[in-house]
Design an enzyme around this catalytic site. Structure first.
Site, short mmCIF file in Angstrom:
data_model
loop_
_atom_site.label_atom_id
_atom_site.label_comp_id
_atom_site.label_asym_id
_atom_site.label_seq_id
_atom_site.Cartn_x
_atom_site.Cartn_y
_atom_site.Cartn_z
N HIS A 375 0.80 -1.23 0.00
CA HIS A 375 0.00 0.00 0.00
C HIS A 375 0.83 1.27 0.00
CE1 HIS A 375 -3.93 -1.92 1.06
NE2 HIS A 375 -3.14 -2.82 1.60
N LYS A 568 -8.28 14.01 5.37
CA LYS A 568 -7.46 12.79 5.32
C LYS A 568 -6.40 12.95 6.39
CE LYS A 568 -6.56 13.87 0.88
NZ LYS A 568 -6.69 12.82 -0.13
N ARG A 569 -5.65 11.88 6.69
CA ARG A 569 -4.56 12.02 7.65
C ARG A 569 -3.65 13.18 7.23
NH1 ARG A 569 -4.07 8.18 11.91
NH2 ARG A 569 -2.08 9.23 12.23
N LYS A 574 0.88 14.33 1.57
CA LYS A 574 -0.48 14.64 1.12
C LYS A 574 -0.67 16.15 0.88
CE LYS A 574 -2.41 10.69 3.70
NZ LYS A 574 -3.14 9.83 2.74
N THR A 679 -8.61 6.72 -1.48
CA THR A 679 -9.95 6.17 -1.69
C THR A 679 -11.02 7.22 -1.45
OG1 THR A 679 -9.72 5.24 0.52
CG2 THR A 679 -9.49 3.72 -1.32
N LYS A 683 -14.87 8.40 -3.13
CA LYS A 683 -16.09 8.70 -2.36
C LYS A 683 -16.66 10.05 -2.75
CE LYS A 683 -14.05 5.94 1.25
NZ LYS A 683 -13.15 5.93 2.43
#
Ligand code: TH1
Length: 835
Positions: A375, A568-569, A574, A679, A683
């Site tokens: 991952h 998100k985290r 990110k 992911t 969504k």
């Protein structure tokens, strides 16, 4: 076998078998009965929480009946089963999902309403099951939903943490962590005190008797023993009788080990300490996402969970009295990242040490059993266990790892003679002080398939971190299974109005089981009333989120403004920092404008949410910058609501269900090549939000499916990242992007509080060589945000993009992903259920 009812008496039992309730009256009767007897409460003290408990227990009864039948049916069918080993299952709430999947929600809504409650308030009482950090744990939860919905005989195996991911509080703008004790009332789990397995740690390996072949056996003995107790959670499929099992292990002192001697001799505290030591193993989820901290307790967790699960799986196989060579025809074990890699070693140990199998025979069974999903490519996330640590905790396993490695290196040597550097590169044991074990390599060697989670990611692992292994094993061992999400939770449950509207156009709710049916929606993009309804549903979701924001932060946001969401985290890769820098840049521009110019601007609400790992200072600094910018911008009267900045505290699954339907645009802006899949991108699009994002992870496949005209892409490509990093480190005249310079100047001028607060963050861009390439992507990011504003002014065009995108999202169902795993990795078939 001993515990089963004798044959002649079984008919009596069957006549008395518990039956599911049907209809509103029976449901209500069950709720009241549970409130009055199970909970011992009454009409005088039944609040929302008691009503939740009563409702959950009533729904649970039906679930359990389906679950028992499914398990018996699967046992009789005796097909190959899938075991999904994951240290994280980020399940969120269960009641709403259970009602929807079993078709009982309307009954329940009407039923509780007549008893004086609103179903939404009842649902809202439930504590999230937050046994995960982020995408990896939520993926495991979506996969369980799909496995059950598609009737695959599958079990999840995980740990029953007493504390899930911490609760985030924002105090004076900074993150604080509060423990998440969630087990006060959990009707969804069933303790199986009869399923208790002894697990050993430490101890020594000694020579034992000779085996059948005359070899001296190795005996691992004298260690500390801890007991694993199973807790089972039913996993209902949508619109099917199939209800699978999630088995979570909890640790306690072993019966034999708990020191009654100490207890009796008066050392009461000592005996309690031993008990606590044992219970510590399953006490807490490690709160790191994409970081490997290498802590001994984490290794203990991994072995405890893996050993208990394998014991259970092997015991189940043995009941069928098949020869061992059929093990891989009955059992497929999927390793969710490297966290369960010790399962490979443990199964080999069971076969050679306990079942007395020859090495090669055992190893062939082992490798045919396991599949490994990677991952992440982030170097700091790749698990490496120190050899001395493993030597001490699991001495026999270390020997077996050395043997696995030796035989592997010998085979490499045969294939590539005299390439000593290759042997060094692919060895499970990395030289250094101390030596460390590369768990990903062990996972590859011990599995028959290795997969990445999005196309780019699967290509990248083959070209970079696992390149040598492609040369050794061939390319067929490596494959891609692009992640997916369950449309049940992420559309039907989170956004019922949109689900209903879609159903009214595509011919009912079948699309929830075959998401490609969404493509029928494209026929309606020209339909004015449909478009209007579509946009009204989006607005209603924004109003709902605005209310949530008002209730929790006291800040009013305009539901007609553009909702720009990044949840998100928090992680440098990110790039939430790039987002907030962009917000600052926008603020600076707005400040310069005349009132006339301002009138032409699209009002925007920038919404952030996400947890930082407790020890990740940079991530915490990013949170502080976001909250600080909010404090300045939200109160600036000159800005007059053209820009609001919100940080939503304690982002989790149940909050995601409110947030996801409410985006106009969501941000997925990782440095290209760093986000394996993502992911939440799926969504948001499935709920009619557009994306601003980089060419990374699943964004690329989303673009391919929905069309370039429906997504806002920005930034450099993965193939250029290495060069750009090199330039930052060694280039002579690398200058920061001037727009970013301006932002940094504003921060350093103290416009968002003391400049020292952010010095580390600014330094990461300069003396830190801007590893995540914020400077390289910033002007593209800002320009693309301008395109978003322009596009948003054309609401009709926006609606077209939104509808078209949803229509083309069928590919991203977790059902599609699970079918790919089933066909290409597990070789399992769905169970046929009697009609
Ligand atoms: C995530 C990836 O970052 C994300 O891109 C992907 O969509 C998701 O997994 C599901 O595939 C990961 N989470 C973790 C958590 C830990 C270690 C590695 C990863 S990769 C603890």
């Amino acid at each position: 076998v001993e515990a089963s009812i004798p044959q002649p008496l079984r008919e009596t039992w069957r006549k008395l078998a518990a039956a599911e309730f049907t209809g509103k009256e029976q449901f209500q009767k069950e709720v009241v009965r549970h409130v009055e007897t199970t909970l011992a409460r009454s009409i005088y003290n039944c609040d929302d929480n008691a009503a939740y408990s009563g409702t959950a227990l009533a729904i649970r009864d039906n679930l359990v009946i389906k679950w028992n039948k499914t398990q018996q049916h699967q046992t009789l069918q005796d097909q190959k089963r899938v075991y999904y080993l994951s240290l994280e299952f980020l399940m969120g709430r269960t009641l709403d999902n259970a009602m929807l999947n079993t078709g009982l929600k309307d009954t329940a809504r009407e039923g509780v309403s007549e008893l004086g409650f609103r179903i939404e308030d009842i649902i809202d009482q439930e504590h999230d099951a937050a046994l995960g950090n982020g995408g990896l744990g939520r993926l495991a939860a979506c996969f369980l939903d799909s496995l059950a919905t598609l009737n695959y005989p599958a079990w999840g195996y995980g740990l029953r943490y007493r504390y899930g991911i911490f609760k985030q509080e924002i105090i004076n703008g900074f993150q604080a962590e509060v423990p998440d004790y969630w087990l006060d009332f959990n009707p969804w789990e069933f303790p199986r005190h009869d399923v208790a397995i002894d697990i050993m740690f430490y101890g020594t390996v000694n020579p034992g008797p000779r085996d059948d072949r005359g070899n001296i056996k190795k005996v691992w003995e004298g260690g500390e023993i801890v007991q694993a107790i199973a807790y089972d959670v039913p996993i209902p499929g949508y619109g099917t009788a199939c209800t699978n099992n999630l088995r979570l292990w909890s640790s306690k002192p072993s019966g034999g080990e708990f020191d009654f001697g100490k207890f009796n001799s008066g050392d009461y505290e000592g005996s309690i300490r031993d008990q606590q030591r044992a219970e510590t193993i399953s006490a807490v989820l490690y709160p790191n996402d994409n970081i490997d901290a290498g802590k001994e307790l984490r290794l203990k967790q991994q072995y405890f969970w893996v050993a208990a699960s394998l014991h259970d799986i092997v015991r189940r196989f043995k009941k069928s009295h098949r020869p061992w060579k059929e093990f891989p025809d009955q059992v497929a074990i999927q390793l969710n990242d490297t966290h369960p890699t010790l399962a490979i070693v443990e199964l080999q140990r069971i076969f050679i040490d306990i079942e007395n199998m020859p090495w090669d025979e055992a190893w062939s069974i082992v490798t045919r059993t396991f599949g490994y999903t990677n991952h992440t490519v982030l170097p700091e996330a790749l698990e490496k266990w120190s050899v001395p640590l493993v030597q001490n905790l699991l001495p026999r396993h270390l020997q077996i790892i050395y043997d696995i490695n030796l035989f592997f290196l010998q085979s490499v040597e045969r294939k590539f003679p005299k390439d000593r550097d290759l042997l060094r590169r692919v060895s499970v044991v990395e030289e250094g002080t101390p030596q460390v074990l590369r768990m990903a390599y062990l996972a590859i060697i011990g599995s028959h398939k290795v997969n990445g989670v999005a196309e780019l990611h699967s290509d990248l692992i083959k070209a970079t971190i696992f390149k040598d292994f492609v040369d050794i094993f061939g390319t067929d061992k490596f494959t891609n299974v692009t992640n997916g999400i369950t449309p049940r939770r992420w559309l039907h449950q989170a956004n019922p109005k949109l689900s209903d509207l879609i159903a009214s156009k595509v011919g009912g709710y079948d699309f929830l089981k075959d998401l490609t049916k969404l493509n029928v929606l494209e026929k309606f993009v020209g339909d004015k009333t449909f478009k209007k309804e579509w946009m009204e549903i989006k607005l209603a979701a924004k109003v709902k989120l605005a209310k949530y924001i008002k209730d929790t932060t006291q800040i009013a946001v305009n539901p007609h403004s553009l909702f720009d969401i990044q949840v998100k985290r928090i992680h440098e890769y990110k790039r939430q920092q790039m987002n907030i820098f962009g917000v600052i840049y926008r603020y600076l521009r707005l400040k310069e404008m005349t009132p006339e110019e301002r009138k032409k601007q699209v009002p925007r609400t920038s919404i952030f949410g996400g947890k930082a790992a407790p020890g990740y200072w940079m991530a915490k600094t990013i949170i502080r910058l976001i909250t600080a910018v909010g404090e300045v911008v939200n109160q600036d009267e000159e800005i007059n609501g053209l820009l609001k900045v919100i940080f939503i505290e304690d982002y989790n699954v149940s909050k995601a269900e409110i947030i996801v339907p409410a985006s106009d645009i969501s941000e997925h802006i990782s440095t290209a090549g760093t986000e394996a899949s993502g992911t939440s991108n799926m969504k948001f699009v499935l709920n009619g939000g557009l994306i601003i994002g980089t060419c990374d992870g699943a964004n690329i496949e989303i673009t391919r499916e929905i069309g370039e005209e429906n997504i806002f892409l920005l930034g450099n490509l993965a193939e250029h990242v290495e060069d750009l990093r090199h330039q930052h480190r060694f280039g002579k005249d690398v200058v920061m992007d001037p727009k970013l310079r301006e932002v940094c100047d504003a921060i350093e001028a103290g416009r968002f509080g003391p400049e020292q607060t952010y010095s580390g963050l600014i330094a990461s861009l300069t003396i830190g060589f801007d590893y995540y390439l914020v400077s390289d992507d910033f002007s593209s990011y800002v320009a693309t945000q301008d395109l978003v504003d322009e596009a948003y002014k054309d609401q009709d065009g926006w609606a077209t993009k939104s509808i078209t995108s949803v229509a083309r999202m069928g590919f991203f169902s977790a059902d599609r992903a699970i079918n790919e795993y089933a066909d290409e990795i597990w070789n399992v078939e769905p169970t046929k259920f009697p009609a």
